[in-house]
Design a protein around this motif. Structure first.
Motif, mmCIF file in Angstrom:
data_model
loop_
_atom_site.group_PDB
_atom_site.id
_atom_site.type_symbol
_atom_site.label_atom_id
_atom_site.label_comp_id
_atom_site.label_asym_id
_atom_site.label_seq_id
_atom_site.Cartn_x
_atom_site.Cartn_y
_atom_site.Cartn_z
ATOM 1 N N ASN A 200 -7.535 -6.447 20.668
ATOM 2 C CA ASN A 200 -7.844 -7.359 20.232
ATOM 3 C C ASN A 200 -8.109 -9.199 21.058
ATOM 4 O O ASN A 200 -8.393 -10.157 19.395
ATOM 5 C CB ASN A 200 -7.945 -7.252 18.556
ATOM 6 C CG ASN A 200 -9.115 -5.856 18.594
ATOM 7 O OD1 ASN A 200 -9.980 -6.553 18.228
ATOM 8 N ND2 ASN A 200 -8.768 -5.211 17.046
ATOM 9 N N THR B 256 -9.158 -12.402 20.250
ATOM 10 C CA THR B 256 -10.130 -13.192 19.037
ATOM 11 C C THR B 256 -9.267 -13.131 18.249
ATOM 12 O O THR B 256 -8.189 -13.475 17.905
ATOM 13 C CB THR B 256 -10.663 -11.736 19.289
ATOM 14 O OG1 THR B 256 -9.677 -10.778 18.530
ATOM 15 C CG2 THR B 256 -11.107 -11.264 20.177
ATOM 16 N N THR C 82 -8.380 -11.350 15.267
ATOM 17 C CA THR C 82 -8.061 -10.191 15.484
ATOM 18 C C THR C 82 -6.588 -10.338 15.458
ATOM 19 O O THR C 82 -5.900 -9.776 15.016
ATOM 20 C CB THR C 82 -8.357 -8.956 15.406
ATOM 21 O OG1 THR C 82 -10.236 -9.117 15.058
ATOM 22 C CG2 THR C 82 -7.714 -7.800 14.797
ATOM 23 N N ILE D 241 -12.073 -4.704 14.615
ATOM 24 C CA ILE D 241 -10.974 -5.342 12.878
ATOM 25 C C ILE D 241 -10.310 -3.388 12.421
ATOM 26 O O ILE D 241 -8.592 -3.369 12.297
ATOM 27 C CB ILE D 241 -11.373 -5.748 12.098
ATOM 28 C CG1 ILE D 241 -11.651 -7.281 12.626
ATOM 29 C CG2 ILE D 241 -10.456 -5.784 11.131
ATOM 30 C CD1 ILE D 241 -12.753 -7.789 10.937
ATOM 31 N N ASN E 234 -8.283 -0.263 4.060
ATOM 32 C CA ASN E 234 -8.505 -1.098 5.296
ATOM 33 C C ASN E 234 -9.909 -0.878 6.028
ATOM 34 O O ASN E 234 -10.130 -2.225 6.141
ATOM 35 C CB ASN E 234 -7.207 -0.735 6.092
ATOM 36 C CG ASN E 234 -6.269 -1.082 5.746
ATOM 37 O OD1 ASN E 234 -5.734 -2.187 4.878
ATOM 38 N ND2 ASN E 234 -4.896 -0.367 5.585
ATOM 39 N N ILE F 236 -12.177 -3.828 4.080
ATOM 40 C CA ILE F 236 -11.183 -4.871 4.148
ATOM 41 C C ILE F 236 -12.151 -5.057 5.613
ATOM 42 O O ILE F 236 -12.088 -6.443 6.262
ATOM 43 C CB ILE F 236 -9.207 -4.860 3.958
ATOM 44 C CG1 ILE F 236 -9.323 -4.770 2.949
ATOM 45 C CG2 ILE F 236 -9.203 -6.242 4.925
ATOM 46 C CD1 ILE F 236 -7.938 -4.779 3.080
ATOM 47 N N LYS G 295 -16.121 -5.787 5.264
ATOM 48 C CA LYS G 295 -16.049 -7.309 4.630
ATOM 49 C C LYS G 295 -15.773 -8.935 5.405
ATOM 50 O O LYS G 295 -16.169 -9.324 5.206
ATOM 51 C CB LYS G 295 -15.613 -7.225 3.065
ATOM 52 C CG LYS G 295 -16.152 -6.273 2.006
ATOM 53 C CD LYS G 295 -15.255 -6.515 0.683
ATOM 54 C CE LYS G 295 -15.782 -5.950 0.010
ATOM 55 N NZ LYS G 295 -16.724 -6.822 -0.987
ATOM 56 N N LEU G 296 -14.087 -8.121 6.344
ATOM 57 C CA LEU G 296 -14.490 -9.779 7.171
ATOM 58 C C LEU G 296 -14.929 -9.994 8.141
ATOM 59 O O LEU G 296 -15.543 -11.151 8.306
ATOM 60 C CB LEU G 296 -13.014 -9.455 7.702
ATOM 61 C CG LEU G 296 -11.751 -9.650 6.873
ATOM 62 C CD1 LEU G 296 -10.145 -9.188 7.677
ATOM 63 C CD2 LEU G 296 -11.409 -10.820 6.375
ATOM 64 N N LEU H 104 -18.420 -11.517 6.570
ATOM 65 C CA LEU H 104 -17.568 -13.220 6.500
ATOM 66 C C LEU H 104 -17.465 -13.786 7.807
ATOM 67 O O LEU H 104 -17.322 -15.079 7.785
ATOM 68 C CB LEU H 104 -16.137 -12.905 6.057
ATOM 69 C CG LEU H 104 -16.794 -12.855 4.225
ATOM 70 C CD1 LEU H 104 -15.448 -12.589 3.494
ATOM 71 C CD2 LEU H 104 -17.488 -13.914 3.797
ATOM 72 N N GLY H 105 -17.688 -13.291 9.214
ATOM 73 C CA GLY H 105 -17.897 -13.746 10.081
ATOM 74 C C GLY H 105 -16.918 -13.542 11.353
ATOM 75 O O GLY H 105 -16.056 -14.258 12.008
ATOM 76 N N TYR H 106 -15.455 -12.571 10.252
ATOM 77 C CA TYR H 106 -14.137 -12.816 11.567
ATOM 78 C C TYR H 106 -15.006 -11.987 12.806
ATOM 79 O O TYR H 106 -15.104 -11.022 12.777
ATOM 80 C CB TYR H 106 -13.168 -11.597 10.672
ATOM 81 C CG TYR H 106 -11.893 -11.910 10.672
ATOM 82 C CD1 TYR H 106 -10.977 -13.550 10.341
ATOM 83 C CD2 TYR H 106 -10.647 -11.379 11.292
ATOM 84 C CE1 TYR H 106 -9.767 -13.694 10.063
ATOM 85 C CE2 TYR H 106 -10.275 -11.945 11.729
ATOM 86 C CZ TYR H 106 -9.199 -12.701 11.246
ATOM 87 O OH TYR H 106 -8.320 -13.557 11.325
ATOM 88 N N ILE H 107 -14.101 -12.088 13.997
ATOM 89 C CA ILE H 107 -14.464 -11.676 15.158
ATOM 90 C C ILE H 107 -13.721 -10.680 15.431
ATOM 91 O O ILE H 107 -11.813 -10.418 15.495
ATOM 92 C CB ILE H 107 -14.291 -12.756 15.956
ATOM 93 C CG1 ILE H 107 -15.523 -14.002 15.298
ATOM 94 C CG2 ILE H 107 -14.947 -12.116 17.230
ATOM 95 C CD1 ILE H 107 -16.425 -13.106 15.779
ATOM 96 N N ALA H 108 -14.002 -9.662 16.264
ATOM 97 C CA ALA H 108 -12.375 -8.797 16.743
ATOM 98 C C ALA H 108 -13.487 -8.527 18.082
ATOM 99 O O ALA H 108 -14.309 -8.566 18.161
ATOM 100 C CB ALA H 108 -12.742 -7.377 16.501
#
Lengths: 466, 466
Positions: free
Chosen positions: A206, A209, A211, B195, B222, B225, B228-229, B232-236
């Motif tokens: 990751n 990114t 992460t 993630i 986890n 989580i 959900k991240l 919300l647009g979280y990137i991995a």
């Protein structure tokens, strides 16, 4: 199953439990304050990043208010979640400090960023328990030292094979620092370490990114959770670092006991080999070359339009990780010698304002990047992979050339940042949150943290009033 | 760095994203309902354990109310934390189901407990989004299948070297199941998987402590989580399972691609090799010997006072893990052949009421344990470490002997529990929470889950009204 000595957990908990402020040497106290100033500044620099904003959205959807501050905002949440938000912000810009290596084979030591997880966790818990400045500094010191010595002791394969040590080892800074502030018993501290051993996580797939900074934040969060569960009576194996199924074996395949047993605080990692503070918000391997070029620019008053090209010679230890010859965005630019050197020629600085997508894509910058050439140098390569050497040569339009060797940079222990440079970095990092006079007040408070009766004396200066 | 094929993340997200309820074969739907009944029962059995109580205290100190139920209580919290509490409870009694192995070298498959993380995560998120019964079952199915196929594909060293697969791999059940219920796009689902790859954790040093069930709960938490991240647009990294620094390489050193690519739902693990449901709340390796002894007791109406001794012969694959010859508490008794066989002689049952500290320390039980003798059998050993065979011989005071070979037990796919046995287990597990008629109503609701317009039709029957 391989046999393994035991006693690693015990060694850690004994150091953490026993540490008193008065035992911390004065030079280490000064170093801790330097890390604190740099660490808080770097957290403030990451507050407006996309990853920080998403983390705050998630936190606010999932919790009520708490006693602990998300720096740079007016949001207060429970300690673990403040640790998460501040940890993500602290690593978001790739601007936080770097642990050095004690020996050539300990390459991973070079690559752990120790302040962020230790600071994010201990500052949040200190606020929750209304710790004094000295209590906070002691816990920060304990966590920081445990983290660095674990990173020094684990088999380097831990990092080489793909674990991200800032996350996987940062959690122990957070767990032990939080345990210290919560006043856990020895047994509870052992349980906190054991729980943390089971929550250690973060893989290098990751990198590049959002992460990646999440690893630092999650380490801070999960360390706090480990300590709080232990405080409530949660049980883990009292020797979870040891033995064939313990942390060191599972995560590294091995541990060099001699780098941990008897070595906590002896000497402190902050004294030897030291920690380097980043002058630029980008990969640390580019820093020596950048400083060398900046020196040449200043010494010879080099103007961009007078430059024909720049030639950089280095080994693959530098050229391979800094692999973006034609970066397309801020994250790639952080690992691009072409961008890092071009922007210095154009602006004589490479700070937070330079590492922006729109700057990376600016035609002037793109044109200048085409004039930066990197070459693999066999002579340098033959000096070994642990020799971080580069040679920067500027070829002027008028035929003149200027050349400089680079093997270290400002911020490294052999060339520490001056007080003024440190304060300038803080002010620049805090710019999105604090005006100059507010930053100066924060700097003053941080420099006197040991005199504070309550850590809120610092926190209130780096948050936004409701 | 070793080279590695790519496409593992893509394979997983394509399966999860595309799965529709109508595609799930009818026999798999039935198996899923069986897992659901057993899984909810087992969660209820763990509600009053110390670890569950501490986790609930921690959760209530750190969050406000939410939409999702902690089963067996009247507490409602955000989805991730309900997943945590229900996951810990589900693994607290070592009573949850076990994935079987597809081949002799895949020993770890035998040791992943797939229902708990998949169920704890998807039930919580289903409640949050008001999912229908079919939507819930589809997500549960997707997560369950992904988890089992990852466990089948990763190099068995993952488990052998000390990772606890129920935690480290359970997180992918939770992440993908939650992603499905939240309606994530393909790209968001890839981010959720990425993630999760960075949050995968849990080491076997903590076996025999409260931190073992925490692994299952944290995996569920986890995973939620991670989804959900991502929402919300979280990137991995979109290929975080793949490549030299990806999940499979970092955590296992390898992956057998042929056990994952093209294998999701083809066939479903629930069809082949199947999942075994535990008849007793203890280590699964003791179950065949226990069932064999119970058969002898019932067939010959053996009374405890008539027994001189019991001799059990087995290989080290059974004797080594079940190593407590003189257990001192409930947790050790769960891994003690002496206790497991002695208690059957005394009570003809070995349920939740038997695995209690006070029972383990009862002088009558201690005396009976001295009459249980285990022997290493070279003939059995020579049949290979994957042959789970034991021979149980009862020597009566009157000189008679009764003997039985054991290689499987009730609950295994070749000897599935009857509907009545499954329901009896549920009622017994739920006893601390539901009376018999309430349990019967819950069983009825679970058997018709696919007809529910809202998953609350089940959840409301296994929680306590405010």
């Amino acid at each position: 199953m391989e046999d393994s000595k035991v006693g690693l957990t015990t060694e850690i908990l004994t150091f953490v439990h026993g540490l008193k402020y008065e035992q911390i040497p004065e030079n280490i106290q000064l170093e801790l304050k330097r890390c604190l100033l740099d660490g808080i500044g770097v957290i403030l620099s990451g507050v407006h990043s996309s990853c920080s904003q998403i983390i705050r959205s998630f936190i606010q959807e999932n919790t009520n208010r708490g006693a602990c501050s998300i720096l740079g905002t007016n949001i207060n949440v429970p300690a673990a979640l403040a640790a998460l938000a501040n940890g993500v912000a602290g690593h978001a810009e790739d601007f936080d400090d770097t642990q050095l290596s004690t020996a050539p084979d300990r390459i991973y030591g070079l690559l752990t960023h120790p302040t962020t997880p230790a600071l994010a966790a201990t500052l949040a818990v200190a606020e929750e328990v209304n710790a004094t400045g000295k209590e906070f500094l002691t816990a920060f010191c304990a966590g920081f030292e445990v983290e660095c010595k674990i990173a020094d002791a684990i088999n380097p394969n831990h990092y080489v094979k793909g674990n991200h040590s800032t996350g996987t080892i940062g959690i122990f800074a957070a767990a032990t620092g939080a345990a210290k502030l919560l006043g856990l018993t020895e047994q509870e501290t052992a349980n906190a370490i054991g729980i943390a051993a089971s929550k250690s996580a973060g893989i290098r797939a990751n990198f590049g990114t959002m992460t990646k900074p999440y690893h630092a934040g999650a380490a801070a969060e999960n360390g706090v959770i480990s300590a709080k569960l232990a405080q409530l009576g949660y049980i883990a194996d009292p020797n979870a670092m040891d033995g064939p199924w313990g942390f060191f074996q599972v995560k590294g395949g091995d541990c060099d006991h001699d780098r941990l047993l008897g070595k906590l605080g002896n000497p402190y990692t902050l004294e030897h080999p030291g920690v380097s503070v980043k002058p630029y918000p980008c990969g640390s391997l580019s820093h020596p070359s950048m400083d060398a070029l900046l020196d040449l620019i200043n010494e010879h008053d080099i103007k961009p339009e007078e430059v024909d090209n720049v030639q950089l010679r280095a080994g693959n230890n530098i050229l391979f990780p800094l692999r973006y010859t034609n970066p397309q965005n801020e994250l790639e630019a952080k690992f691009s010698l072409q961008f890092c050197l071009a922007i210095l020629l154009l602006r004589r600085q490479a700070g937070l304002k330079e590492f922006k997508d729109e700057v990376v894509r600016d035609p002037k910058v793109c044109e200048m990047m085409t004039r930066i050439h990197t070459y693999h140098d066999q002579d340098i390569e033959s000096q070994g992979s642990t020799r971080m050497l580069s040679i920067v040569k500027v070829q002027m339009n008028n035929g003149e050339t200027f050349q400089k060797e680079a093997s270290t940079s400002r911020g490294q222990p052999d060339r520490p940042m001056t007080r003024a440079e440190l304060e300038d970095k803080f002010i620049s990092c805090a710019e999105g949150v604090l005006d100059r006079s507010e930053s100066e007040k924060a700097i003053q408070a941080i420099s006197e943290v040991d005199k504070l009766n309550n850590i809120s004396g610092i926190v209130s200066k780096v948050t936004i009033a409701n």
